[in-house]
Design a protein around this motif. Structure first.
Motif, PDB file in Angstrom:
ATOM      1  N   LEU A 144      -7.641   0.950   2.305  1.00 46.72           N
ATOM      2  CA  LEU A 144      -7.931   1.200   3.720  1.00 46.72           C
ATOM      3  C   LEU A 144      -9.436   1.404   3.939  1.00 46.72           C
ATOM      4  CD1 LEU A 144      -6.905   1.644   6.571  1.00 46.72           C
ATOM      5  CD2 LEU A 144      -6.445   4.034   5.993  1.00 46.72           C
ATOM      6  N   GLU A 274       0.526  -1.804   8.449  1.00 43.15           N
ATOM      7  CA  GLU A 274      -0.176  -0.524   8.513  1.00 43.15           C
ATOM      8  C   GLU A 274      -1.636  -0.689   8.076  1.00 43.15           C
ATOM      9  OE1 GLU A 274       1.907   2.638   6.519  1.00 43.15           O
ATOM     10  OE2 GLU A 274       0.131   3.924   6.688  1.00 43.15           O
ATOM     11  N   THR A 278      -4.412  -0.227  10.923  1.00 43.32           N
ATOM     12  CA  THR A 278      -5.168   1.030  10.798  1.00 43.32           C
ATOM     13  C   THR A 278      -6.640   0.746  10.527  1.00 43.32           C
ATOM     14  OG1 THR A 278      -3.175   1.861   9.745  1.00 43.32           O
ATOM     15  CG2 THR A 278      -5.050   3.336   9.711  1.00 43.32           C
ATOM     16  N   SER A 279      -6.932  -0.396   9.942  1.00 37.53           N
ATOM     17  CA  SER A 279      -8.340  -0.677   9.636  1.00 37.53           C
ATOM     18  C   SER A 279      -9.016  -1.442  10.776  1.00 37.53           C
ATOM     19  CB  SER A 279      -8.449  -1.436   8.314  1.00 37.53           C
ATOM     20  OG  SER A 279      -7.670  -2.602   8.343  1.00 37.53           O
TER      21      SER A 279
END
Ligand SMILES: C[S@@+](CC[C@H](N)C(=O)[O-])C[C@H]1O[C@@H](n2cnc3c(N)ncnc32)[C@H](O)[C@@H]1O
Length: 335
Positions: A144, A274, A278-279
């Motif tokens: 991430l 995800e 999320t990034s």
């Protein structure tokens, strides 16, 4: 329920020291066993670049960066087929970058290579039109953080090309790896692990006849073609990146990469979603694992199916397909 494979220390305790331990172990592995080796084929990334060529052709002075470039087969492949691009690479491992430098000389390709981690601020003072991350984000200590860092170095209209291990393709490999780790937990004890691996392969060889009997004709033709390609490469003394399903008769960089890797993860669609969202990225094109395959969807589901979002459709294709592969994606920054 989606599942996930990881043997990263960082995924367990999220501390700085765990991150350092993962990164040291990855660097150490690729210092000992750079992968792929000098004789492997170049990879020009046509699968990823073809869908965005029309857009890229409108730009001048394209800057391309390959992160985790390793021995340079992607970097040199892209630089050779796009001599007008400025091509950069970065990797942790000096031994790998030495191979990359030799490879670029062999092919007369101009590339600029840096040694370092893409978890740190990158040593480049400009942003990139295209960043590729092939077979590397799943090996880094913190995927991430890596994606967020790469985002900073990508132009707002840039593309991130991402290849990630798919769990459904590699489940059997991780099962063998776990079995070897029960017998010999030290991932650097290559010889001892290889002896256990060889014993297992000898023991299970007889099952091939049964597997062959159960193979679909299309898959069988694919397998024969792959065997013929590999046979010719061996005769020409050219190496390649064999799958974990090959029978390895000696310890080699690909065998170590498959069965002794100290930090790797394998994903299913929900974990990829995800990571991507999320990034701060979105998918422009899903090219492999998870790609929508309408043939798998019963006609009775059509109305409900049309209401689903892309991620739900990709997950359905993953759930309903037999077997699986790796993820290959073209991403851009969310606006
Ligand atoms: C399997 S190799 C892939 C090499 C190349 N991308 C290819 O597809 O042929 C993975 C590479 O990722 C590099 N790597 C992993 N984590 C990294 C990080 N944080 N920074 C830079 N390189 C990293 C490793 O050193 C290794 O060379």
């Amino acid at each position: 329920m989606a599942s996930f494979y990881s043997n990263s220390k960082m995924d367990v305790d999220h501390s700085r020291s765990a991150r350092g331990a993962d990164e040291d172990a990855v660097r150490g592995m690729y210092e000992d066993a750079p992968y792929p080796d000098l004789g492997s084929d170049l990879k020009a990334l046509d699968l990823y670049l073809d869908p965005i060529r029309a857009d890229l052709s409108k730009r001048d002075g394209i800057k391309f960066l390959d992160v985790g470039c390793g021995t340079g087969h992607v970097l040199v492949g892209v630089a050779k087929s796009h001599p007008q691009w400025d091509c950069y690479g970065i990797d942790l491992s000096k031994a790998s970058l030495d191979v990359a430098a030799e490879l670029s000389k062999m092919h007369g390709a101009k590339v600029k290579i840096e040694r370092g981690s893409y978890l740190d601020p990158l040593p480049f003072d400009h942003q990139f039109d295209v960043i590729s991350a092939m077979g590397t984000i799943h090996h880094c200590a913190d995927p991430l953080a890596a994606m967020r860092n790469l985002r900073k170095h990508l132009r707002d209209d840039g593309y991130l090309l991402l290849h990630l291990y798919g769990l459904r393709c590699d489940r059997e490999k991780f099962d063998i790896k776990e079995a070897l780790s029960i017998l010999e937990p030290d991932l650097r004890a290559h010889q001892a692990r290889f002896n256990f691996y060889s014993g297992l392969m000898d023991h299970t060889r007889r099952r091939w006849a049964k597997r062959l009997a159960l193979t679909m004709p299309g898959d069988a033709i694919g397998a024969v073609r792959a065997a013929w390609r590999n046979f010719k490469r061996r005769r020409r003394n050219v190496s390649w990146s064999p799958s974990f399903r090959e029978r390895y008769d000696r310890i080699s960089a690909p065998w170590i990469d498959h069965f002794c890797h100290p930090c790797e993860r394998a994903y299913e669609v929900p974990q990829v979603q995800e990571l991507v969202e999320t990034s701060g990225f979105e998918v422009v094109r899903m090219l492999a694992q998870g790609r929508e395959n309408k043939k798998l969807i019963p006609r009775e589901w059509a109305d409900r199916y049309d209401e689903l979002d892309d991620w739900e459709k990709w997950r359905l294709s993953e759930l309903l397909a037999a077997g699986g592969g790796s993820f290959a994606m073209i991403l851009r920054k969310t606006r």
